[in-house]
Design an enzyme around this catalytic site. Structure first.
Site, short mmCIF file in Angstrom:
data_model
loop_
_atom_site.label_atom_id
_atom_site.label_comp_id
_atom_site.label_asym_id
_atom_site.label_seq_id
_atom_site.Cartn_x
_atom_site.Cartn_y
_atom_site.Cartn_z
N GLN A 160 7.48 -9.51 7.99
CA GLN A 160 8.72 -9.14 7.28
C GLN A 160 9.39 -7.90 7.87
OE1 GLN A 160 6.63 -8.51 3.40
NE2 GLN A 160 8.02 -6.78 3.17
N GLN A 178 12.05 -4.15 -9.81
CA GLN A 178 13.51 -4.31 -9.70
C GLN A 178 14.08 -3.56 -8.49
OE1 GLN A 178 16.09 -3.31 -13.15
NE2 GLN A 178 17.56 -2.66 -11.62
N GLY A 234 5.27 3.92 -9.09
CA GLY A 234 5.96 2.65 -9.32
C GLY A 234 4.99 1.49 -9.24
N HIS A 235 4.12 1.51 -8.24
CA HIS A 235 3.11 0.45 -8.12
C HIS A 235 2.20 0.46 -9.36
CE1 HIS A 235 3.76 1.16 -3.60
NE2 HIS A 235 4.12 -0.10 -3.78
N GLY A 251 0.80 -1.22 0.00
CA GLY A 251 0.00 0.00 0.00
C GLY A 251 0.84 1.26 0.00
N ALA A 252 0.19 2.40 0.38
CA ALA A 252 0.78 3.72 0.22
C ALA A 252 1.28 3.82 -1.23
CB ALA A 252 1.90 4.00 1.23
N LEU A 253 0.35 3.61 -2.13
CA LEU A 253 0.69 3.39 -3.54
C LEU A 253 1.26 4.64 -4.21
CD1 LEU A 253 -2.34 1.20 -4.68
CD2 LEU A 253 -0.12 0.47 -3.77
N SER A 276 9.06 5.38 -3.57
CA SER A 276 8.97 4.41 -2.48
C SER A 276 7.92 4.90 -1.51
CB SER A 276 10.32 4.29 -1.78
OG SER A 276 10.16 3.68 -0.51
N SER A 277 7.18 3.98 -0.93
CA SER A 277 6.17 4.38 0.06
C SER A 277 6.82 5.11 1.22
CB SER A 277 5.43 3.14 0.58
OG SER A 277 4.89 2.43 -0.50
P1 AMP Z 1 5.98 -2.42 -1.69
O1 AMP Z 1 4.58 -1.89 -1.58
O2 AMP Z 1 7.02 -1.43 -1.34
O3 AMP Z 1 6.13 -3.75 -1.01
O4 AMP Z 1 6.21 -2.70 -3.24
C1 AMP Z 1 5.33 -3.50 -3.98
C2 AMP Z 1 5.97 -3.80 -5.32
O5 AMP Z 1 6.21 -2.58 -6.02
C3 AMP Z 1 7.32 -4.52 -5.18
O6 AMP Z 1 7.41 -5.52 -6.18
C4 AMP Z 1 8.29 -3.39 -5.41
O7 AMP Z 1 9.54 -3.83 -5.91
C5 AMP Z 1 7.55 -2.55 -6.44
N1 AMP Z 1 8.07 -1.18 -6.43
C6 AMP Z 1 8.35 -0.42 -5.35
N2 AMP Z 1 8.87 0.77 -5.74
C7 AMP Z 1 8.91 0.76 -7.08
C8 AMP Z 1 9.35 1.70 -8.07
N3 AMP Z 1 9.84 2.88 -7.74
N4 AMP Z 1 9.26 1.35 -9.37
C9 AMP Z 1 8.74 0.14 -9.74
N5 AMP Z 1 8.31 -0.79 -8.85
C10 AMP Z 1 8.39 -0.49 -7.54
#
Ligand code: AMP
Length: 280
Positions: free
Chosen positions: A61, A150, A36-37, A31-33, A187-188
């Site tokens: 985690q 990535q 990137g999401h 969440g906190a989309l 990043s969230s």
């Molecule tokens: P998270 O919510 O941070 O667990 O991320 C969920 C998914 O989004 C994971 O597969 C991350 O690698 C991907 N993700 C996070 N930040 C980015 C970004 N800046 N660009 C592309 N994918 C991302």
């Protein structure tokens, strides 16, 4: 958009879709989309009929209670974001729904070196928690394709390992890292940076670029020290700047033209920990 909170209801829905020959793409998130999401959802929609996004801040985690408490939660906004990028299904389970028998971390997943270096080293138990939740989510959602970013490069290796061992029918797509204009990876956790911290945060990306740019002219150890110094001077606290083989995740202490290499950085800005990487 359908919103499911119970795994049983979602599993029934997914079975119906699969019986109708519709393919399921899955994007797990906490969440906190951000953009990137969204890029992962858009990619998933290109090759699947139905895209399921999960939002679950997985306590298993987090190696640090404070980080878990402070993790941004913006669910109303997230629902709007998902609807605007045409995601059809949101899975929004409670902790009890994912771990009905409590969170029993057994450290049973065989992750080899991945559990012992970089994120595995600095966040003990983190990848065991990632492995637990991905297994649970894959059992519920049973997707054709799983979409990962990535940005969490080591996590991609961990999840690929779980998939190879237990879910051979699921294919994994790794999407490139989406960045702000100054290079900071979305990043969230960026939401927790103060304005002055945000102003220096792009230094992480500048260091990645610097490691990449000096590949043929300097020793990696020298470039690493220069980056460490610059970061420290600007108030960032780097935890690691490392090179690895991008295909095997073996750490390397020198530049090499024989392997595809990746540089990975983790660093603290105040009490916010950020990670990023760049394939050279
Ligand atoms: P998270 O919510 O941070 O667990 O991320 C969920 C998914 O989004 C994971 O597969 C991350 O690698 C991907 N993700 C996070 N930040 C980015 C970004 N800046 N660009 C592309 N994918 C991302």
């Amino acid at each position: 958009m359908f919103i499911f909170k119970r795994s049983e209801d979602l599993s029934v829905f997914i079975k119906e879709q699969r019986n109708n020959n519709l393919s399921i793409g899955f994007v797990p998130t906490m969440g906190a989309l951000h953009k990137g999401h969204c890029s992962l959802i858009e990619l998933a929609l290109q090759s699947n009929d139905i895209v399921v996004c999960s939002i679950f801040v997985n306590p298993a985690q987090f190696d640090n209670e404070q980080d878990l408490d402070n993790y941004p939660r913006t669910i109303d906004y997230d629902i709007e974001v998902l609807a605007s990028c045409n995601c059809q299904v949101l899975f929004l389970p409670s902790v009890d729904e994912i771990y009905p028998h409590g969170i029993n971390k057994t450290n049973d997943y065989k992750l080899g070196n991945l559990d012992k270096v970089l994120e595995g080293l600095y966040r003990p138990g983190h990848f065991q928690g990632v492995a637990m939740v991905i297994e649970r989510l894959l059992n519920i959602i049973n997707p054709k394709e799983l979409f990962l970013g990535q940005k969490d490069y080591q996590q991609c290796f961990v999840i690929k390992k779980i998939i190879e061992q237990s879910y051979p029918d699921v294919s994994v797509e790794i999407a490139p890292t989406l960045r702000e204009e100054d290079g900071l990876a979305f990043s969230s956790r960026n939401a927790r940076l103060t304005d002055p911290q945000r102003a220096v945060a792009s230094l992480i990306y500048q260091c990645l670029i610097s490691v990449q740019a000096q590949k043929d002219t300097k020793d990696f150890s020298i470039v690493r020290n220069e980056c460490m110094d610059i970061m420290l001077k600007k108030g960032l606290k780097p935890e690691y700047i490392e090179l690895a083989d991008a295909d095997t995740f073996t750490l390397m202490d020198k530049y090499s033209n024989e392997n595809r290499q990746i540089v990975l950085i983790a660093c603290w800005i105040g009490n916010v920990r950020l990670i990023d990487n760049l394939v050279l």
